[in-house]
Design a protein around this motif. Structure first.
Motif, PDB file in Angstrom:
ATOM      1  N   ASP A  70       1.581   9.442  -0.478  1.00 32.97           N
ATOM      2  CA  ASP A  70       0.912   8.552  -1.426  1.00 32.97           C
ATOM      3  C   ASP A  70       1.879   7.632  -2.157  1.00 32.97           C
ATOM      4  O   ASP A  70       1.488   6.926  -3.091  1.00 32.97           O
ATOM      5  CB  ASP A  70       0.121   9.373  -2.441  1.00 32.97           C
ATOM      6  N   THR A  71       3.137   7.619  -1.736  1.00 29.97           N
ATOM      7  CA  THR A  71       4.123   6.746  -2.357  1.00 29.97           C
ATOM      8  C   THR A  71       3.816   5.284  -2.043  1.00 29.97           C
ATOM      9  O   THR A  71       3.557   4.934  -0.891  1.00 29.97           O
ATOM     10  CB  THR A  71       5.537   7.083  -1.850  1.00 29.97           C
ATOM     11  N   GLU A  72       3.827   4.447  -3.077  1.00 26.93           N
ATOM     12  CA  GLU A  72       3.611   3.017  -2.865  1.00 26.93           C
ATOM     13  C   GLU A  72       4.880   2.391  -2.297  1.00 26.93           C
ATOM     14  O   GLU A  72       5.973   2.616  -2.805  1.00 26.93           O
ATOM     15  CB  GLU A  72       3.255   2.334  -4.195  1.00 26.93           C
TER      16      GLU A  72
ATOM     17  N   ARG B  57      -4.938  11.881   7.650  1.00 23.65           N
ATOM     18  CA  ARG B  57      -3.789  12.404   6.925  1.00 23.65           C
ATOM     19  C   ARG B  57      -3.186  13.617   7.626  1.00 23.65           C
ATOM     20  O   ARG B  57      -1.960  13.756   7.714  1.00 23.65           O
ATOM     21  CB  ARG B  57      -4.222  12.768   5.494  1.00 23.65           C
TER      22      ARG B  57
ATOM     23  N   GLY C 200       0.837  -1.196   0.000  1.00 23.30           N
ATOM     24  CA  GLY C 200       0.000   0.000   0.000  1.00 23.30           C
ATOM     25  C   GLY C 200       0.866   1.237   0.000  1.00 23.30           C
ATOM     26  O   GLY C 200       2.048   1.201  -0.373  1.00 23.30           O
ATOM     27  N   THR C 201       0.301   2.349   0.430  1.00 29.97           N
ATOM     28  CA  THR C 201       1.018   3.623   0.437  1.00 29.97           C
ATOM     29  C   THR C 201       1.668   3.864   1.794  1.00 29.97           C
ATOM     30  O   THR C 201       1.398   3.167   2.774  1.00 29.97           O
ATOM     31  CB  THR C 201       0.061   4.775   0.127  1.00 29.97           C
ATOM     32  N   VAL C 202       2.523   4.901   1.816  1.00 33.96           N
ATOM     33  CA  VAL C 202       3.141   5.303   3.077  1.00 33.96           C
ATOM     34  C   VAL C 202       2.064   5.688   4.086  1.00 33.96           C
ATOM     35  O   VAL C 202       2.114   5.302   5.259  1.00 33.96           O
ATOM     36  CB  VAL C 202       4.114   6.474   2.841  1.00 33.96           C
TER      37      VAL C 202
ATOM     38  N   GLU D 115      -1.050   4.704   4.264  1.00 34.29           N
ATOM     39  CA  GLU D 115      -1.798   3.537   4.742  1.00 34.29           C
ATOM     40  C   GLU D 115      -0.995   2.763   5.783  1.00 34.29           C
ATOM     41  O   GLU D 115      -1.557   2.223   6.744  1.00 34.29           O
ATOM     42  CB  GLU D 115      -2.149   2.638   3.561  1.00 34.29           C
ATOM     43  N   ASN D 116       0.313   2.704   5.624  1.00 33.69           N
ATOM     44  CA  ASN D 116       1.142   2.008   6.600  1.00 33.69           C
ATOM     45  C   ASN D 116       1.268   2.796   7.897  1.00 33.69           C
ATOM     46  O   ASN D 116       1.281   2.214   8.985  1.00 33.69           O
ATOM     47  CB  ASN D 116       2.527   1.737   6.010  1.00 33.69           C
TER      48      ASN D 116
END
Length: 585
Positions: free
Chosen positions: A472-474, A449, A434-436, A438-439
């Motif tokens: 939003d970085t994966e 956020r 997932g994204t940063v 989400e983690n």
């Protein structure tokens, strides 16, 4: 060493249905309806033979009325049986899927809350096989074979009852000719079925576990040129799995010999039936009933013989899954501790802990960490630092002694309350695909956020995050797109977002470059004054920032006092701490 439950390679299949009953009770109403419809379907099928017998006698007696009635009833019965078969199949599959879903969810819940020592004791591939592979096999059995099994058993029972009411002599002939060889074949099958199918499941689980470890250690195997040796081991285990599968297939094929007994029984039925008709002991219609019903009888036995292998496989899988559920069953949840403070002292007294019965990783460790203190745990590799960190977090249960938070033993604090107060950042931080953002949101309260951005800014990591590509970085599968240091930074940020009373860092800055480590260590200085910080570290720069250092050697505390930098007045200021004025060499 504390007793650790171990899963057996070949599960105990005794009483497996009795052990499964607790998982059936929530679905007993739907299962009861499904079984009721299935029984009605089998009864309709068995009723065909008596109606054919009535039609035969009516034809011989030239009784058109009775013949017409029998034909109409046969047509109605055929239509009813078609509807009942479809409805019963759907209900039974749906009920079975509900049970399988319950087992799957329970397995996931149990593994998610299983003691860390249990997870570390077993190979992840074996646990994965039990929690997913065995459940998938059970689901396949429910979809493909459960309805046939219920139908065969019910049809066999109803058929024997009907035939006993027509002629006990003919039924006795069939049972004498058919039953002994069929039972001998079945007994021969059952003698080796448990070991054959259990051995097959165990061998396949071993292959799955080794394959999982191959993926985990792929980089080390490739760079060390150890892949060839590892492949030899994998080939050996794979050959063993193939031999186990072939043995299971040979055992399963034994059951096909039941077909020979069926042919002998039919020949005997026609011979004795013809003799009884000539002596007027039975009517032609009775012999016809036996011939038609025998088809049901033999088909049911054939279906059961063909399903025996599937039932054995499902039974083995269910036993292995039930073993997992029993070994990981949650312990009694302690009652919530009333008025447990959000902050407080963490103290351990007389801690003993061993991974093996012949050795101790920790012995007689007694330490106190007042609220807001900053402490470093140092020592050579194998001295017990990480073990102590996990005991302080309640991830391990000590063999002797206890750990208390705010005066309450960790064992008496419910998991939810404990995890809200004590957080561990391990050396290897686990991320999800997932994204940063989400983690980072995988903490208590699922911060939004804006909260994440404020925490990152507070830690002085906004420039680093922007360079990474933003929230939003994966991160890739299990964080594969990030370096080890970047994953550690996210782990620390995630821990800070949880706002714990005690934050334990296990070499959390080990793989970070000096510049990033310095920024992160400075950010940790800005934690709430009452947040206790315990750092397992080797880096001199990290240790120098901590006013108190506890040194371990061979599982014992050999020094506890002010760090050298703190004693010389060169360490950064801290807001509070627990300091013995002992200068550590």
């Amino acid at each position: 060493m504390a007793e650790q439950p171990l899963l057996r390679e070949e599960a105990d299949e005794r009483g497996v249905l009795r052990r499964a009953l607790p998982f059936l009770r929530p679905h007993r109403l739907r299962l009861g309806v499904a079984l009721g419809v299935g029984l009605a379907d089998s009864a309709a099928l068995v009723a065909v033979a008596p109606l054919v017998g009535v039609a035969t006698d009516a034809l011989l007696d030239e009784d058109r009325g009775r013949l017409g009635l029998a034909v109409v009833l046969l047509a109605v019965l055929a239509a009813a049986q078609l509807v009942l078969a479809r409805v019963g199949e759907l209900l039974l599959i749906r009920s079975g899927e509900d049970v399988v879903r319950t087992l799957r969810e329970r397995a996931v819940e149990n593994l998610a809350t299983a003691p860390l020592r249990f997870l570390e004791t077993h190979r992840s591939g074996d646990l994965l096989r039990r929690a997913t592979g065995e459940v998938a096999a059970l689901a396949a059995f429910v979809r493909l074979h459960l309805r046939n099994l219920v139908s065969a058993v019910a049809t066999l029972g109803f058929t024997l009852t009907v035939l006993a009411g027509y002629s006990w002599q003919l039924l006795l002939v069939q049972l004498v000719v058919f039953l002994p060889p069929a039972l001998l074949v079945t007994r021969w099958f059952q003698r080796d079925a448990a070991s054959a199918f259990g051995g097959k499941a165990s061998a396949e689980a071993t292959v799955a576990a080794t394959f999982t470890e191959t993926l985990t250690a792929r980089e080390a195997l490739q760079t060390s040129r150890g892949l060839a040796g590892w492949t030899v081991r994998f080939d050996r285990e794979n050959r063993h799995a193939v031999r186990a599968a072939r043995r299971a297939l040979r055992v399963e094929n034994r059951i096909d010999l039941v077909s020979l007994a069926e042919g002998l029984a039919l020949v005997a039925l026609l011979a004795v039936g013809g003799l009884l008709v000539t002596r007027d002991a039975v009517g032609v219609g009775t012999v016809v009933v036996f011939v038609v019903a025998s088809r049901n009888l033999f088909d049911s036995c054939t279906d059961l013989s063909q399903l025996v292998g599937e039932v054995a496989t499902a039974r083995t899988g269910l036993a292995r899954l039930l073993d997992l559920l029993a070994a990981t069953a949650p312990a009694a949840v302690p009652a919530p501790v009333e008025e447990l403070p959000e902050r407080g002292e963490l103290r351990c007294a007389g801690l003993d802990f061993g991974y093996r019965a012949d050795g101790r990783a920790l012995h007689g460790v007694t330490l106190a960490f007042p609220a807001g203190s900053r402490t470093g745990l140092v020592g050579e590799t194998g001295s017990g630092k990480t073990t102590l960190a996990k005991l302080l977090c309640g991830l391990y249960r000590p063999d002797a002694g206890e750990v208390r938070f705010a005066g309450t033993p960790l064992a008496a604090i419910p998991e939810e309350q404990l995890r809200r107060r004590i957080v561990l950042v391990p050396q290897e931080v686990r991320l999800v695909t997932g994204t940063v953002a989400e983690n980072l949101a995988l903490v208590r309260g699922a911060p939004d956020r804006a909260a994440i951005e404020r925490a990152v800014a507070r830690l002085g990591l906004t420039p680093w995050l922007d360079g990474l590509g933003g929230l939003d970085t994966e991160v890739g599968q299990r964080g594969s797109r990030l370096s080890a240091g970047e994953r550690q930074i996210l782990g620390v940020v995630r821990a800070v977002l949880a706002d714990p009373a005690v934050l334990v860092l296990d070499e959390a800055t080990a793989d970070i470059d000096p510049g990033t480590a310095a920024r992160l260590e400075h950010a940790l200085d800005e934690l709430h004054a009452d947040c206790t910080l315990i750092v397992v570290a080797h880096r001199p720069a990290t240790i120098a920032r901590l006013p108190r250092v506890v040194r371990l050697a061979d599982g014992e505390v050999v020094a506890d006092g002010r760090s050298e930098a703190a004693a010389e007045g060169t360490s950064p200021p801290v807001r509070s701490g627990h300091e013995k004025k002992v200068r550590l060499a």
